[in-house]
Write a protein that holds these residues in place. Structure first.
Motif, short mmCIF file in Angstrom:
data_model
loop_
_atom_site.label_atom_id
_atom_site.label_comp_id
_atom_site.label_asym_id
_atom_site.label_seq_id
_atom_site.Cartn_x
_atom_site.Cartn_y
_atom_site.Cartn_z
N LEU A 78 0.83 -1.21 0.00
CA LEU A 78 0.00 0.00 0.00
C LEU A 78 0.87 1.26 0.00
CD1 LEU A 78 -2.87 1.24 0.24
CD2 LEU A 78 -2.57 1.14 2.71
N GLY A 82 0.91 3.36 -3.24
CA GLY A 82 0.34 4.69 -3.02
C GLY A 82 1.30 5.79 -3.43
N ARG A 83 2.57 5.60 -3.15
CA ARG A 83 3.57 6.59 -3.55
C ARG A 83 3.66 6.69 -5.08
NH1 ARG A 83 9.38 6.58 -4.48
NH2 ARG A 83 10.07 8.73 -4.34
N VAL A 85 1.25 6.03 -7.24
CA VAL A 85 0.04 6.71 -7.70
C VAL A 85 0.17 8.20 -7.46
CG1 VAL A 85 -2.44 6.98 -7.31
CG2 VAL A 85 -1.45 4.69 -7.45
N TRP A 86 0.66 8.59 -6.28
CA TRP A 86 0.84 10.00 -5.95
C TRP A 86 1.79 10.67 -6.94
CZ3 TRP A 86 -1.21 13.89 -3.56
CH2 TRP A 86 -0.44 15.02 -3.29
N GLY A 169 1.29 1.38 -9.64
CA GLY A 169 1.02 1.60 -8.22
C GLY A 169 -0.32 1.02 -7.81
N ILE A 170 -1.33 1.24 -8.64
CA ILE A 170 -2.64 0.66 -8.36
C ILE A 170 -2.55 -0.87 -8.34
CG2 ILE A 170 -4.98 0.33 -9.30
CD1 ILE A 170 -4.78 3.29 -10.28
N VAL A 173 -1.13 -1.91 -5.00
CA VAL A 173 -2.15 -1.79 -3.96
C VAL A 173 -3.16 -2.93 -4.09
CG1 VAL A 173 -4.03 -0.37 -3.06
CG2 VAL A 173 -1.85 0.70 -3.67
#
Length: 186
Positions: A78, A82-83, A85-86, A169-170, A173
């Motif tokens: 995650l 998440g990083r 995606v950010w 990234g997704i 996750v």
């Protein structure tokens, strides 16, 4: 001769690392052979060592490892996903994400994608192959798939631009969520 069970296990365990390597490849501007081999070596090394550690811990600790491995993997994937995606969301269109292949990020990703291999190490003695042979096969398969994953991930990058990193990234996750759901729902 290596048992088909060991080879199937190796490919199964390597899929997490392969997915992470795809994301790493998409995030790199121009992955070199050195970068791809580094990703492969770190991921393959973790996948090789973790079953040996799990085997060494023995059956006495199997319940403890099995009780938390999915939470550890979920949390780390995650954070990493998440990083990514950010980074993809904050980058301007056509701009690279700025993600770099740092050893610390690679180390965390290698650990996160190999936590399940720790729990697999406990029953590894039940397979047809000796424990060390099984660990070597798992590491070698992960090394090969992860190295290839870096280049495949980069091939997708130009087609989808910065969104390839976000999709990677997704994917991480989602992979963490899948691990969590499989272990908590049975």
């Amino acid at each position: 001769m290596i048992a088909s069970t060991t080879v199937a296990l190796a490919f199964s365990l390597a899929m997490d690392a392969f997915a992470a390597a795809l994301g790493k490849g998409a995030a790199l501007r121009r992955p070199s052979w050195g970068a791809a081999l580094t990703v492969g070596a770190v991921f393959g090394g973790f996948q090789m060592v973790m079953p040996l550690i799990g085997f060494a811990l023995g059956l006495a600790f199997a319940d403890i490892i099995d009780a938390v491995d999915h939470w550890i993997a979920f949390g780390l994937l995650l954070l990493i996903g998440g990083r990514m995606v950010w980074e993809a969301l904050k980058a301007d269109e056509g701009q690279e994400t700025g993600m770099k292949l740092t050893f610390s990020a690679l180390f965390v990703a290698g650990f996160a994608t190999s936590v399940d291999a720790l729990a697999v190490g406990v029953p590894l003695a039940l397979f047809d192959s000796p424990v060390f042979v099984s660990a070597l096969v798992i590491g070698a398969v992960t090394f090969g798939l992860s190295t290839a994953g870096v280049f495949l991930g980069r091939a997708v990058g130009p087609l989808f631009g910065r969104w390839a990193v976000g999709i990677g990234g997704i994917g991480l996750v989602a992979l963490g969520a899948k691990i969590l759901i499989e272990h908590t729902m049975g």
